[in-house]
Design a protein around this motif. Structure first.
Motif, PDB file in Angstrom:
ATOM      1  N   HIS A  29       3.645  -0.702  -2.809  1.00 31.07           N
ATOM      2  CA  HIS A  29       3.860  -1.973  -2.117  1.00 31.07           C
ATOM      3  C   HIS A  29       4.597  -1.843  -0.795  1.00 31.07           C
ATOM      4  CE1 HIS A  29       7.355  -1.248  -4.755  1.00 31.07           C
ATOM      5  NE2 HIS A  29       8.058  -1.807  -3.793  1.00 31.07           N
ATOM      6  N   GLN A  30       5.247  -0.718  -0.597  1.00 27.28           N
ATOM      7  CA  GLN A  30       6.103  -0.629   0.587  1.00 27.28           C
ATOM      8  C   GLN A  30       6.318   0.827   0.976  1.00 27.28           C
ATOM      9  OE1 GLN A  30      10.191  -1.844  -0.083  1.00 27.28           O
ATOM     10  NE2 GLN A  30      10.257  -2.974   1.830  1.00 27.28           N
ATOM     11  N   TYR A  31       6.223   1.077   2.276  1.00 25.89           N
ATOM     12  CA  TYR A  31       6.624   2.379   2.809  1.00 25.89           C
ATOM     13  C   TYR A  31       8.003   2.189   3.433  1.00 25.89           C
ATOM     14  CZ  TYR A  31       7.067   6.486   5.722  1.00 25.89           C
ATOM     15  OH  TYR A  31       7.535   7.639   6.302  1.00 25.89           O
TER      16      TYR A  31
ATOM     17  N   ILE B  81      11.247  -3.309  10.367  1.00 24.56           N
ATOM     18  CA  ILE B  81       9.855  -3.746  10.492  1.00 24.56           C
ATOM     19  C   ILE B  81       8.890  -2.798   9.785  1.00 24.56           C
ATOM     20  CG2 ILE B  81       9.374  -2.570  12.690  1.00 24.56           C
ATOM     21  CD1 ILE B  81       7.838  -5.192  13.470  1.00 24.56           C
ATOM     22  N   PHE B  82       9.256  -1.517   9.702  1.00 18.26           N
ATOM     23  CA  PHE B  82       8.397  -0.532   9.037  1.00 18.26           C
ATOM     24  C   PHE B  82       8.296  -0.790   7.534  1.00 18.26           C
ATOM     25  CE2 PHE B  82      10.613   1.933  12.490  1.00 18.26           C
ATOM     26  CZ  PHE B  82       9.574   1.841  13.393  1.00 18.26           C
TER      27      PHE B  82
ATOM     28  N   TYR C  44       2.874  -3.440   2.420  1.00 17.10           N
ATOM     29  CA  TYR C  44       1.479  -3.090   2.684  1.00 17.10           C
ATOM     30  C   TYR C  44       1.157  -3.003   4.181  1.00 17.10           C
ATOM     31  CZ  TYR C  44       0.917  -3.779  -2.308  1.00 17.10           C
ATOM     32  OH  TYR C  44       1.047  -3.675  -3.673  1.00 17.10           O
ATOM     33  N   LEU C  45       2.139  -2.563   4.964  1.00 19.18           N
ATOM     34  CA  LEU C  45       1.899  -2.368   6.406  1.00 19.18           C
ATOM     35  C   LEU C  45       1.112  -1.091   6.660  1.00 19.18           C
ATOM     36  CD1 LEU C  45       2.439  -3.284   9.322  1.00 19.18           C
ATOM     37  CD2 LEU C  45       4.604  -1.994   9.233  1.00 19.18           C
ATOM     38  N   PHE C  46       1.431  -0.029   5.904  1.00 20.26           N
ATOM     39  CA  PHE C  46       0.765   1.268   6.080  1.00 20.26           C
ATOM     40  C   PHE C  46      -0.051   1.606   4.839  1.00 20.26           C
ATOM     41  CE2 PHE C  46       4.859   1.733   8.468  1.00 20.26           C
ATOM     42  CZ  PHE C  46       4.311   1.743   9.740  1.00 20.26           C
ATOM     43  N   ASP C  47      -1.218   2.165   5.085  1.00 22.15           N
ATOM     44  CA  ASP C  47      -2.081   2.582   3.972  1.00 22.15           C
ATOM     45  C   ASP C  47      -1.920   4.051   3.624  1.00 22.15           C
ATOM     46  OD1 ASP C  47      -3.232   0.070   3.581  1.00 22.15           O
ATOM     47  OD2 ASP C  47      -4.746   0.422   5.128  1.00 22.15           O
ATOM     48  N   SER C  48      -1.232   4.805   4.478  1.00 18.67           N
ATOM     49  CA  SER C  48      -1.070   6.241   4.227  1.00 18.67           C
ATOM     50  C   SER C  48       0.200   6.737   4.897  1.00 18.67           C
ATOM     51  CB  SER C  48      -2.267   7.033   4.772  1.00 18.67           C
ATOM     52  OG  SER C  48      -2.265   7.008   6.196  1.00 18.67           O
TER      53      SER C  48
ATOM     54  N   MET D 191       6.243   6.218  -0.342  1.00 23.15           N
ATOM     55  CA  MET D 191       5.674   4.959  -0.816  1.00 23.15           C
ATOM     56  C   MET D 191       6.418   4.539  -2.084  1.00 23.15           C
ATOM     57  SD  MET D 191       3.129   3.803   1.022  1.00 23.15           S
ATOM     58  CE  MET D 191       2.003   4.381   2.315  1.00 23.15           C
ATOM     59  N   ARG D 192       6.697   3.261  -2.189  1.00 22.38           N
ATOM     60  CA  ARG D 192       7.491   2.762  -3.310  1.00 22.38           C
ATOM     61  C   ARG D 192       6.589   2.195  -4.397  1.00 22.38           C
ATOM     62  NH1 ARG D 192      12.852   2.689  -1.346  1.00 22.38           N
ATOM     63  NH2 ARG D 192      13.640   1.360  -3.007  1.00 22.38           N
ATOM     64  N   HIS D 193       6.977   2.459  -5.634  1.00 21.04           N
ATOM     65  CA  HIS D 193       6.250   1.977  -6.805  1.00 21.04           C
ATOM     66  C   HIS D 193       7.248   1.354  -7.782  1.00 21.04           C
ATOM     67  CE1 HIS D 193       2.907   4.414  -5.336  1.00 21.04           C
ATOM     68  NE2 HIS D 193       3.707   5.458  -5.314  1.00 21.04           N
TER      69      HIS D 193
END
Length: 332
Positions: free
Chosen positions: A236-238, A109-110, A114-118, A153-155
């Motif tokens: 886009h994703q943590y 779920i994590f 774009y669930l987390f901004d930081s 964070m993934r790019h």
């Protein structure tokens, strides 16, 4: 001759008793002093921050106890899924990996896009009630989560700029074999292609896939800048990096040993997090020096494009778990 024969039999008897004595009594001594060895595997090269964090864990454990930690980096013991399976079978004691969703999908779920901004938002949730809640069912598969290392964070890297969602249309991109990753890039119009991380460099070099997505540290230490022109900062994703220990092995440890292992893992986790955050600016500079162009973008259109993924996974996880995360984030 008879005397010699009797003498030789007597010597053999004495030697046999000596061996039995050593086996019984010396064996007890060896058993009582037997050292605990923790075999700890992960999938990144030795230049990666993940390996440095595992080394830090090793130092902490060995400084405080007689336990030994042996480290196996760079998928030496198999892919992430294979390493985790080895822990479930108690063939391997510890692993830092991401592929736990095959045992309990809730731990993914994590990874919702774009669930987390930081980073701070993510750490707050992982180290809180939700982090414990999603880890608990894994005990049924002999997996005890004792810390959350950092995956970052993934790019997206590619040989083209990604500046708006339409730029993903038809793009062949390697992803981990995680359902959320696949769903995210399908929603963006790309063609996600799962493959083992160890095969990725060659696949990019040969054009088997056009792009890949990873945290910046993984991109840099794996030298993807040699075969990709652009680092597109999609953020886009943590993705956290759970650290699991075999529960059977855990229960064989004394309470003191358990405390040392757990506190050392958690300290190494924060060490890893700090390393990732502190190194990202420097990594960007190094990537630019080596010829890679960094592409900044407005992520809002991408967030709108993947809203369907959040809705689909509400049906999987249920509203309660996702709402609990959002409430924790809103409580700041």
């Amino acid at each position: 001759m008879k005397f010699i024969r009797i003498f030789m039999l007597s010597i053999i008897a004495i030697l046999s008793l000596t061996v039995i004595y050593i086996f019984i009594f010396e064996g007890d001594i060896v058993d009582s002093e037997e050292e605990v060895t923790i075999r700890f595997a992960h999938g990144q090269p030795e230049t990666n921050e993940r390996h440095l964090a595992v080394i830090h864990f090793k130092e902490l454990v060995e400084d405080q106890s007689d336990m030994n930690v042996r480290i196996y980096p760079n998928e030496q013991l198999g892919s992430e899924a294979e390493m985790i399976e080895s822990v479930t079978l108690n063939d391997l004691q510890m692993v830092a990996a991401s592929a736990f969703s095959q045992y309990n999908p809730n731990i993914s779920i994590f990874e919702l896009p774009y669930l987390f901004d930081s980073y701070e938002e993510a750490w707050k949730v992982l180290d809180g009630e939700v982090g414990q809640e999603v880890a608990e069912p894994l005990l049924e598969d002999n997996l005890r989560i004792i810390a959350y290392f950092e995956n970052g964070m993934r790019h997206v890297t590619a040989n083209k700029k990604i500046e708006e969602p339409e730029d993903f249309n038809g793009l062949s991109i390697r992803t981990p074999e995680f359902p959320i990753s696949l769903a995210t890039f399908q929603a963006l119009g790309a063609n996600p292609t799962p493959m083992a991380f160890g095969e990725l460099y060659m696949a990019l070099q040969q054009g088997t896939v056009d792009a890949q997505e990873n945290p910046m540290a993984n991109t840099y230490t794996s030298r993807f800048q040699e075969v990709q022109e652009y680092l597109n900062k999609t953020s886009h994703q943590y993705m956290p990096l759970p650290v699991a220990i075999s529960d059977d092995f855990w229960n064989s440890l004394s309470s003191e040993q358990q405390d040392i292992v757990e506190t050392s893992a958690q300290e190494a986790a924060q060490y890893h997090r700090n390393l990732i955050v502190e190194s990202e600016e420097q990594i960007e500079e190094e990537l630019i020096k080596e010829g890679m162009e960094i592409v900044e973008m407005d992520t809002e259109p991408f967030r709108e494009q993947i809203e369907s993924v959040h809705q689909d996974y509400r049906d999987i996880y249920g509203d309660e778990l996702l709402d609990k995360i959002l409430e924790e984030l809103d409580s700041e």
